[in-house]
Scaffold this motif. Sequence first.
Motif, short mmCIF file in Angstrom:
data_model
loop_
_atom_site.label_atom_id
_atom_site.label_comp_id
_atom_site.label_asym_id
_atom_site.label_seq_id
_atom_site.Cartn_x
_atom_site.Cartn_y
_atom_site.Cartn_z
N VAL A 16 0.92 -1.28 -0.05
CA VAL A 16 -0.05 0.02 0.03
C VAL A 16 0.91 1.34 0.06
O VAL A 16 0.41 2.17 -0.94
N ILE A 17 1.91 1.33 0.76
CA ILE A 17 2.89 2.49 0.98
C ILE A 17 3.59 2.92 -0.63
O ILE A 17 3.69 3.81 -0.79
N SER A 18 3.84 1.70 -0.87
CA SER A 18 4.76 1.64 -2.38
C SER A 18 3.75 2.16 -3.35
O SER A 18 4.19 2.84 -4.40
N SER A 19 2.56 1.90 -3.23
CA SER A 19 1.48 2.25 -4.31
C SER A 19 1.37 3.71 -3.89
O SER A 19 1.41 4.36 -5.43
N PHE A 20 0.98 4.07 -3.02
CA PHE A 20 0.86 5.59 -2.96
C PHE A 20 2.07 6.27 -3.23
O PHE A 20 2.28 7.25 -3.86
N GLN A 21 3.49 5.69 -3.03
CA GLN A 21 4.57 6.58 -2.93
C GLN A 21 4.75 6.45 -4.54
O GLN A 21 5.40 7.79 -4.96
N LEU A 22 4.63 5.58 -5.40
CA LEU A 22 4.72 5.75 -6.87
C LEU A 22 3.92 6.71 -7.55
O LEU A 22 4.12 7.31 -8.32
N ARG A 23 2.60 6.84 -6.98
CA ARG A 23 1.84 7.88 -7.28
C ARG A 23 2.25 9.25 -7.32
O ARG A 23 2.11 9.96 -8.05
N LEU A 24 2.69 9.13 -5.86
CA LEU A 24 3.15 10.91 -5.67
C LEU A 24 4.35 11.15 -6.29
O LEU A 24 4.60 12.27 -6.57
N HIS A 25 5.21 10.09 -6.75
CA HIS A 25 6.49 10.44 -7.32
C HIS A 25 6.08 10.84 -8.68
O HIS A 25 6.93 11.67 -9.07
N HIS A 26 5.13 10.33 -9.46
CA HIS A 26 4.95 10.83 -10.83
C HIS A 26 3.81 11.89 -10.95
O HIS A 26 3.12 12.27 -11.85
N ARG A 27 3.27 12.37 -9.62
CA ARG A 27 2.51 13.56 -9.69
C ARG A 27 3.00 14.92 -10.18
O ARG A 27 4.50 14.90 -10.27
N LYS A 28 2.35 15.64 -10.95
CA LYS A 28 2.90 16.68 -11.82
C LYS A 28 3.64 17.75 -10.66
O LYS A 28 2.97 18.19 -9.85
N SER A 29 4.62 18.37 -11.11
CA SER A 29 5.19 19.36 -10.33
C SER A 29 4.30 20.52 -10.11
O SER A 29 4.63 21.22 -9.20
N GLU A 30 3.41 20.79 -10.93
CA GLU A 30 2.73 22.00 -10.64
C GLU A 30 1.50 21.94 -9.36
O GLU A 30 1.08 22.91 -8.98
N ARG A 31 1.43 20.75 -9.07
CA ARG A 31 0.45 20.62 -8.00
C ARG A 31 1.29 20.88 -6.67
O ARG A 31 2.59 20.54 -6.44
N LYS A 32 0.67 21.41 -5.64
CA LYS A 32 1.23 22.20 -4.43
C LYS A 32 1.33 20.79 -3.56
O LYS A 32 0.57 20.14 -3.40
N VAL A 33 2.46 20.72 -2.89
CA VAL A 33 2.80 19.68 -2.01
C VAL A 33 2.06 20.16 -0.50
O VAL A 33 2.22 21.35 -0.02
N GLY A 34 1.18 19.21 -0.01
CA GLY A 34 0.46 19.41 0.98
C GLY A 34 1.40 19.62 2.45
O GLY A 34 2.35 19.20 2.30
N VAL A 35 0.62 20.09 3.41
CA VAL A 35 1.32 20.35 4.77
C VAL A 35 1.61 18.88 5.27
O VAL A 35 2.85 18.77 5.67
N PHE A 36 0.85 17.76 5.13
CA PHE A 36 1.55 16.64 5.61
C PHE A 36 2.85 15.97 5.03
O PHE A 36 3.52 15.56 5.68
N PHE A 37 2.60 16.08 3.69
CA PHE A 37 3.74 15.56 2.92
C PHE A 37 5.00 16.41 3.12
O PHE A 37 6.09 16.01 3.10
N ARG A 38 4.94 17.74 3.24
CA ARG A 38 5.86 18.62 3.48
C ARG A 38 6.65 18.15 5.11
O ARG A 38 7.60 18.26 5.27
N GLY A 39 5.53 17.91 5.72
CA GLY A 39 5.89 17.55 7.40
C GLY A 39 6.91 16.08 7.12
O GLY A 39 7.92 16.04 7.81
N GLY A 87 9.47 26.01 -3.41
CA GLY A 87 10.40 25.61 -4.48
C GLY A 87 11.44 24.71 -3.74
O GLY A 87 12.38 24.11 -4.37
N ILE A 88 11.59 24.67 -2.45
CA ILE A 88 12.43 23.67 -1.66
C ILE A 88 12.00 22.20 -1.74
O ILE A 88 12.73 21.31 -1.89
N ILE A 89 10.82 21.96 -1.56
CA ILE A 89 10.05 20.46 -1.62
C ILE A 89 9.33 20.29 -2.87
O ILE A 89 8.28 21.14 -2.80
N ASN A 90 9.53 19.28 -3.45
CA ASN A 90 8.77 18.94 -4.69
C ASN A 90 8.41 17.48 -4.27
O ASN A 90 8.80 16.64 -3.39
N TRP A 91 7.59 16.66 -5.11
CA TRP A 91 7.06 15.39 -5.21
C TRP A 91 8.18 14.28 -5.15
O TRP A 91 7.99 13.52 -4.57
#
Length: 417
Positions: free
Chosen positions: A317-340, A375-379
Amino acid sequence: MPGHFLIFTSPIVVILCCCAALIDITSGASVEEYKLLQSTLLTNYSTSIRPLLDQDDTVFVYSGFYLAGINEVDAVNQRLITTGFLELSWDDEFLQWDEDEFDIQTLYFKQKDIWTPDVVLKNGITTFEELGGEFYYLQVTSDGRVTWLPFQVLESKCFIDITYFPFDDQKCSITFHSWSFSKDEVNVTLFVDDPSPVDSYNYVENSVWGIVSTDAFASPEIEAESEVTFILHLRRKPLYFIVNLISPIVLLGVVRLLVFVIPADAGEKMSFAMAVFLSFAVFLSIISMHLPTNSEKTSLLGVYIVVQMIIGVGTIVISSFQLRLHHRKSERKVGVFFRGVVKVERFLRCTTCNESRKVSGEKNVEVSLHDDDNGIINWTDVSSAIDFVSFWTMLVFEITAMTIIIATLIGGYDLIG
């Protein structure tokens, strides 16, 4: 000359006379005497009447067990298969004779010709039948003491406690019971003052099970049933299962951590995670083949593998979500949780804490743990952080679970022993 001849021949004559007398004294009974004694004893003898002149008395049958080998401890069917013989001895008042009259100390009778106690294996698991057979001979001495040694392959029930498999001890009992007679009529008991009621007879070691100790007891006087129970305390030899079962399971748990080391762009994360998960499923099925299908006791090793499979599902499950986030477009803003998550990863690495990073070719920006610049944190950073945090979390959990299960199994092994 005649006088000298008499002098020399007299000692020879004396020696020959002594030898003849000795032969006459030590000569045993003839075949006809054996036949006569045997036919005399069996005249009007009934195998259905207890061998007592006073039928109100009790026939005491003394017993001991000689173990030749442990053939199998079948945990799945919960049975013990052993080879050995039961020594039974009692007094037959109808089979007594004067040894001086017949010059015979011992006779042998077939089992079907004289009375024998109807002793059966009470906790047998296959056919219900009497001990011995028609080809067995019983030894009878002149005082009426009968000795019976029925050699058998015994299949008895044995409740298998699989909690600490494969570091388990089992206590299996073999119970012999007088089926037709009450305890007042036939009392099956142990030999008096016998320090070892369970002895070995050309015992052959079993490759899987060793004998820790043995014990035996007869039924208490207050009970109406007459029976004797022999107990075998067995201990499994775990080396085979350590090499072929436990070691691969531990190594698979370590290998599964590599799921979080494989780069997301490699395209092998999901297939690798699924392969490890299915490997645990295979080992669980292998363990199930060695364990009985009951709900009274559960193997701790089986529980450990189920926990590992649950962790495997979590890894997928973690790997599935991680791969989805890895290929997410850079234009989408990184949420607070993921930045944490990224900040926790950087804090653990201690590579970005209060360090200067060059954001552009000409300008240095001070970045700290509290920097919220998109600009510091991307997907890609989020994907890498998930791998890092998951790896160390799973590693700590794996070491903890492994330590607990091994300590519990070995601790239970020593406690039982």
